[in-house]
Write an enzyme that holds these catalytic residues in place. Structure first.
Site, mmCIF file in Angstrom:
data_model
loop_
_atom_site.group_PDB
_atom_site.id
_atom_site.type_symbol
_atom_site.label_atom_id
_atom_site.label_comp_id
_atom_site.label_asym_id
_atom_site.label_seq_id
_atom_site.Cartn_x
_atom_site.Cartn_y
_atom_site.Cartn_z
ATOM 1 N N ILE A 95 0.824 -1.204 0.000
ATOM 2 C CA ILE A 95 0.000 0.000 0.000
ATOM 3 C C ILE A 95 0.860 1.257 0.000
ATOM 4 O O ILE A 95 0.609 2.212 -0.746
ATOM 5 C CB ILE A 95 -0.940 0.017 1.240
ATOM 6 C CG1 ILE A 95 -1.850 -1.218 1.237
ATOM 7 C CG2 ILE A 95 -1.747 1.316 1.307
ATOM 8 C CD1 ILE A 95 -2.743 -1.368 0.021
ATOM 9 N N VAL B 276 -8.097 -0.484 -1.370
ATOM 10 C CA VAL B 276 -7.787 -0.905 -2.740
ATOM 11 C C VAL B 276 -7.662 -2.417 -2.879
ATOM 12 O O VAL B 276 -7.238 -3.101 -1.958
ATOM 13 C CB VAL B 276 -6.496 -0.225 -3.241
ATOM 14 C CG1 VAL B 276 -6.723 1.258 -3.374
ATOM 15 C CG2 VAL B 276 -5.336 -0.501 -2.299
ATOM 16 N N THR C 61 -4.249 -0.878 8.632
ATOM 17 C CA THR C 61 -5.475 -1.396 9.251
ATOM 18 C C THR C 61 -5.190 -1.730 10.718
ATOM 19 O O THR C 61 -4.239 -2.450 11.015
ATOM 20 C CB THR C 61 -5.929 -2.658 8.490
ATOM 21 O OG1 THR C 61 -6.069 -2.299 7.115
ATOM 22 C CG2 THR C 61 -7.248 -3.177 9.024
ATOM 23 N N CYS D 221 -5.681 -9.518 4.067
ATOM 24 C CA CYS D 221 -6.725 -8.672 4.673
ATOM 25 C C CYS D 221 -7.864 -9.500 5.265
ATOM 26 O O CYS D 221 -8.063 -9.513 6.474
ATOM 27 C CB CYS D 221 -7.279 -7.723 3.620
ATOM 28 S SG CYS D 221 -5.995 -6.772 2.827
ATOM 29 N N TYR E 128 -2.962 -16.232 -3.638
ATOM 30 C CA TYR E 128 -4.235 -16.298 -2.909
ATOM 31 C C TYR E 128 -5.449 -16.023 -3.792
ATOM 32 O O TYR E 128 -6.565 -16.398 -3.434
ATOM 33 C CB TYR E 128 -4.219 -15.393 -1.680
ATOM 34 C CG TYR E 128 -4.512 -13.923 -1.901
ATOM 35 C CD1 TYR E 128 -3.491 -13.017 -2.176
ATOM 36 C CD2 TYR E 128 -5.808 -13.434 -1.815
ATOM 37 C CE1 TYR E 128 -3.753 -11.673 -2.357
ATOM 38 C CE2 TYR E 128 -6.077 -12.082 -1.994
ATOM 39 C CZ TYR E 128 -5.057 -11.213 -2.268
ATOM 40 O OH TYR E 128 -5.328 -9.883 -2.445
ATOM 41 N N HIS F 124 -33.058 -13.058 -7.660
ATOM 42 C CA HIS F 124 -33.912 -12.302 -6.725
ATOM 43 C C HIS F 124 -33.338 -10.884 -6.595
ATOM 44 O O HIS F 124 -32.120 -10.718 -6.502
ATOM 45 C CB HIS F 124 -33.905 -13.027 -5.372
ATOM 46 C CG HIS F 124 -34.838 -12.451 -4.373
ATOM 47 N ND1 HIS F 124 -34.603 -11.253 -3.742
ATOM 48 C CD2 HIS F 124 -36.017 -12.904 -3.876
ATOM 49 C CE1 HIS F 124 -35.588 -10.986 -2.905
ATOM 50 N NE2 HIS F 124 -36.473 -11.980 -2.968
ATOM 51 N N ARG G 224 0.281 -14.796 0.744
ATOM 52 C CA ARG G 224 -0.061 -14.688 2.165
ATOM 53 C C ARG G 224 -1.438 -15.327 2.422
ATOM 54 O O ARG G 224 -2.383 -15.078 1.689
ATOM 55 C CB ARG G 224 -0.045 -13.214 2.590
ATOM 56 C CG ARG G 224 1.398 -12.725 2.744
ATOM 57 C CD ARG G 224 1.463 -11.278 3.081
ATOM 58 N NE ARG G 224 1.059 -10.440 1.968
ATOM 59 C CZ ARG G 224 0.941 -9.115 2.051
ATOM 60 N NH1 ARG G 224 1.169 -8.495 3.183
ATOM 61 N NH2 ARG G 224 0.591 -8.426 0.986
ATOM 62 N N LYS H 32 -13.342 0.400 8.263
ATOM 63 C CA LYS H 32 -12.436 -0.432 7.463
ATOM 64 C C LYS H 32 -12.594 -1.916 7.835
ATOM 65 O O LYS H 32 -12.662 -2.789 6.977
ATOM 66 C CB LYS H 32 -10.987 0.020 7.713
ATOM 67 C CG LYS H 32 -9.929 -0.949 7.280
ATOM 68 C CD LYS H 32 -9.816 -1.021 5.775
ATOM 69 C CE LYS H 32 -8.917 -2.163 5.335
ATOM 70 N NZ LYS H 32 -8.678 -2.194 3.914
ATOM 71 N N GLY I 106 -7.988 -16.133 1.121
ATOM 72 C CA GLY I 106 -6.596 -15.813 1.417
ATOM 73 C C GLY I 106 -6.333 -14.325 1.321
ATOM 74 O O GLY I 106 -7.250 -13.503 1.268
ATOM 75 N N ARG J 87 -33.027 -8.867 -4.223
ATOM 76 C CA ARG J 87 -32.269 -8.496 -3.015
ATOM 77 C C ARG J 87 -31.310 -9.610 -2.560
ATOM 78 O O ARG J 87 -30.915 -9.643 -1.414
ATOM 79 C CB ARG J 87 -33.235 -8.133 -1.867
ATOM 80 C CG ARG J 87 -33.853 -6.746 -2.040
ATOM 81 C CD ARG J 87 -34.899 -6.437 -1.008
ATOM 82 N NE ARG J 87 -36.053 -7.320 -1.107
ATOM 83 C CZ ARG J 87 -36.995 -7.224 -2.050
ATOM 84 N NH1 ARG J 87 -36.927 -6.268 -2.963
ATOM 85 N NH2 ARG J 87 -38.000 -8.070 -2.091
HETATM 86 N N1 SAJ Z 1 -12.912 -14.857 -2.782
HETATM 87 C C1 SAJ Z 1 -13.809 -15.915 -2.878
HETATM 88 N N2 SAJ Z 1 -15.045 -15.689 -3.388
HETATM 89 C C2 SAJ Z 1 -15.442 -14.450 -3.807
HETATM 90 C C3 SAJ Z 1 -14.537 -13.377 -3.709
HETATM 91 C C4 SAJ Z 1 -13.278 -13.605 -3.184
HETATM 92 O O1 SAJ Z 1 -13.488 -17.056 -2.502
HETATM 93 O O2 SAJ Z 1 -16.589 -14.322 -4.276
HETATM 94 C C5 SAJ Z 1 -11.569 -15.074 -2.203
HETATM 95 C C6 SAJ Z 1 -10.404 -14.706 -3.131
HETATM 96 O O3 SAJ Z 1 -10.118 -15.751 -4.020
HETATM 97 C C7 SAJ Z 1 -9.305 -14.431 -2.138
HETATM 98 C C8 SAJ Z 1 -10.039 -13.803 -0.968
HETATM 99 O O4 SAJ Z 1 -11.409 -14.179 -1.113
HETATM 100 O O5 SAJ Z 1 -8.678 -15.632 -1.707
HETATM 101 C C9 SAJ Z 1 -9.925 -12.292 -0.860
HETATM 102 O O6 SAJ Z 1 -9.980 -11.698 -2.149
HETATM 103 P P1 SAJ Z 1 -10.765 -10.341 -2.471
HETATM 104 O O7 SAJ Z 1 -10.535 -10.049 -3.904
HETATM 105 O O8 SAJ Z 1 -12.168 -10.448 -2.009
HETATM 106 O O9 SAJ Z 1 -10.110 -9.253 -1.514
HETATM 107 P P2 SAJ Z 1 -8.604 -8.799 -1.189
HETATM 108 O O10 SAJ Z 1 -8.183 -9.486 0.075
HETATM 109 O O11 SAJ Z 1 -7.713 -8.927 -2.358
HETATM 110 O O12 SAJ Z 1 -8.865 -7.246 -0.863
HETATM 111 C C10 SAJ Z 1 -9.778 -6.904 0.172
HETATM 112 C C11 SAJ Z 1 -10.799 -5.882 -0.382
HETATM 113 N N3 SAJ Z 1 -11.862 -5.666 0.583
HETATM 114 C C12 SAJ Z 1 -13.177 -5.654 0.224
HETATM 115 O O13 SAJ Z 1 -13.535 -5.908 -0.903
HETATM 116 C C13 SAJ Z 1 -14.166 -5.298 1.287
HETATM 117 C C14 SAJ Z 1 -10.068 -4.568 -0.732
HETATM 118 O O14 SAJ Z 1 -11.007 -3.586 -1.148
HETATM 119 C C15 SAJ Z 1 -9.321 -4.065 0.523
HETATM 120 O O15 SAJ Z 1 -8.635 -2.845 0.269
HETATM 121 C C16 SAJ Z 1 -8.302 -5.120 0.899
HETATM 122 O O16 SAJ Z 1 -9.025 -6.320 1.250
HETATM 123 C C17 SAJ Z 1 -7.503 -4.602 2.081
HETATM 124 O O17 SAJ Z 1 -6.353 -4.146 1.871
HETATM 125 O O18 SAJ Z 1 -8.042 -4.552 3.192
#
Ligand code: SAJ
Length: 419
Positions: A14, A155, A121, A260, A316, A244, A324, A206, A257, A246
């Protein structure tokens, strides 16, 4: 009047893009990192990790002298703290040592009129109760002689530069309303709305954003487990449910992974009475996906004893090189812990990881009894089932992301399992 100077503390995932944005927006930017190897690399215009578009901008701002890597903390008008805040598994506590070290270093150079903004964070209350007293060791007061605020980054790795520009920014201050110069600082590159609150609320926001996403992914993962019990295709069920107006269920997968979602939600338990019940359960559901993958493999192969398994992807998520809290590594660890005689190979087009050997794709699939597609890298979209199958001992595919064409792989003789 001289241009204001920004000093970014911590040049990681970051801090470095943030420093590059300030430098690119006309602020003379100083970048400090405690890792001298890291400093040397960035000072020569290079980026220590893979993030689309970042190398170009870092190379340019370093060459132009707008981003200057420094070997010790120096005075600046704005200090932006982007240091790591790891989670200590044993004590279930957030490690704030790097935030404290940055606070102590800044206190040594802090002047009236300066601004300090924490972006790492942290558990709610950290800016007010941990950082503020350290900074006030300088002899000047937060909210009066210097400004203090918390502004979370939001981000998405893989898309950091455009999200730094386009996402909304939240700024929470200590002591008084968010000063106009902090808003002007972020307005230099943020195109999204800039919203203001107090520091502790901003820290909390956050954490609940990441807890919300983690909990929703856990719901998708639990849905996939239930669907399997009922002999139902989870992806089809989720697609239909999402019609649906909603309902918007996310995608199940091999687990959650990254640096965050697996840890930030647990920061909500710091210094309180362990009230995060749903959030903790969601964490457990997501962590249990490695054993679910193992169960699916047992269903397909009978037993995992004396098999050769191949993990496709240890990053991840797709498109990044970050391992990580990698679901791929968690699956390897789970199977190695629960099966006596098993050989597991891992391959990934983007990762050079010292934790386990990463070998080329062709070598990794040679003689495999099953391949497990864990990371949704675009490189895997075009895999040819005939070529892959010809190299394997048995044709079993566990596609945890449901990204390959099931019928095409079945037609090539594969047993295809999806999550
Ligand atoms: N994943 C799933 N299913 C999904 C979406 C994601 O299994 O439908 C998995 C991904 O494969 C991955 C993990 O979840 O292993 C996390 O991936 P991600 O793309 O959801 O998020 P990060 O960790 O890369 O980034 C998150 C984001 N937070 C949110 O969307 C609320 C990003 O906006 C934050 O800035 C970041 O954490 C952070 O730095 O906190």
């Amino acid at each position: 009047m001289r241009n204001p100077v920004v000093c970014v503390h911590g040049l990681g995932y970051i801090g470095l893009p943030t420093a590059a944005m300030f430098a690119d927006s006309g602020y003379h930017t100083l970048g400090y990192d405690t890792d001298s190897g890291h400093r040397g690399l960035i000072a020569s215009g290079r980026v220590p990790y893979d993030e689309p578009g970042l190398s170009n901008i870092v190379e340019r701002v370093v060459a132009d002298g707008d981003l200057e890597v420094i070997d010790g903390v120096e005075p600046a008008d704005y200090h932006i703290v982007c240091v790591p805040t790891p989670f200590i598994e044993d004590s279930q506590y957030t490690d704030l040592q790097y935030v404290k070290a940055a606070g102590e270093a800044i206190a040594g150079v802090l002047q009236p009129g300066d601004t300090v903004i924490l972006e790492s964070t942290v558990p709610p209350g950290t800016t007010q109760r941990v950082l503020r007293p350290l900074l006030e060791e300088s002899g000047i007061s937060a909210g009066k002689e210097f400004s203090l605020a918390f502004s979370p980054e939001t981000v998405l790795p893989g898309n950091i530069l455009s999200e730094l520009r386009e996402n909304e920014r939240l700024v929470g201050s200590v002591g008084k309303e968010v000063p106009a110069e902090i808003i002007a600082l972020y307005e230099s590159f943020v195109e999204g709305e800039i919203r203001t609150t107090n520091a502790t609320t901003a820290e909390f926001v956050k954490l609940i954003q990441n807890a919300y996403r983690d909990t929703n992914i856990a719901f998708a993962n639990e849905t996939a487990k239930l669907a399997r019990e009922h002999g139902i295709n989870s992806r089809e069920a989720i697609r239909l449910a999402n019609n649906h107006p909603r309902v918007e269920i996310l995608s199940p997968g091999p687990g959650v992974g990254g640096h965050c979602l697996p840890i930030d939600p647990l920061f909500l338990n710091h210094n309180n009475n362990d009230r995060a019940d749903l959030i903790e359960t969601a964490r457990a559901v997501n962590d249990s996906m490695s054993s679910f993958v193992s169960e699916i493999l047992v269903d397909a192969l009978g037993s995992l004893e004396e098999t050769k398994l191949t993990i496709l992807g240890v990053a991840y998520k797709g498109g990044v090189d970050d391992t990580r809290y990698s679901p791929g590594l968690a699956i390897v660890e789970h199977i190695n812990r629960t099966v006596n005689e098993v050989t597991i190979s891992a391959t990934d087009p983007r990762v050079q990881d010292p934790k386990i050997p990463i070998i080329p794709f062709d070598e990794a699939i040679e003689g495999a009894d099953a391949i497990i597609l864990v990371t949704d890298h675009p490189e895997y979209e075009d895999l040819n089932p005939d070529t892959v199958g010809a190299a394997m001992s048995q044709r079993v595919l566990v596609d945890t992301r449901a990204m390959l064409d099931r019928e095409r792989w079945q037609s090539a003789g594969f047993t295809v399992e999806q999550i």
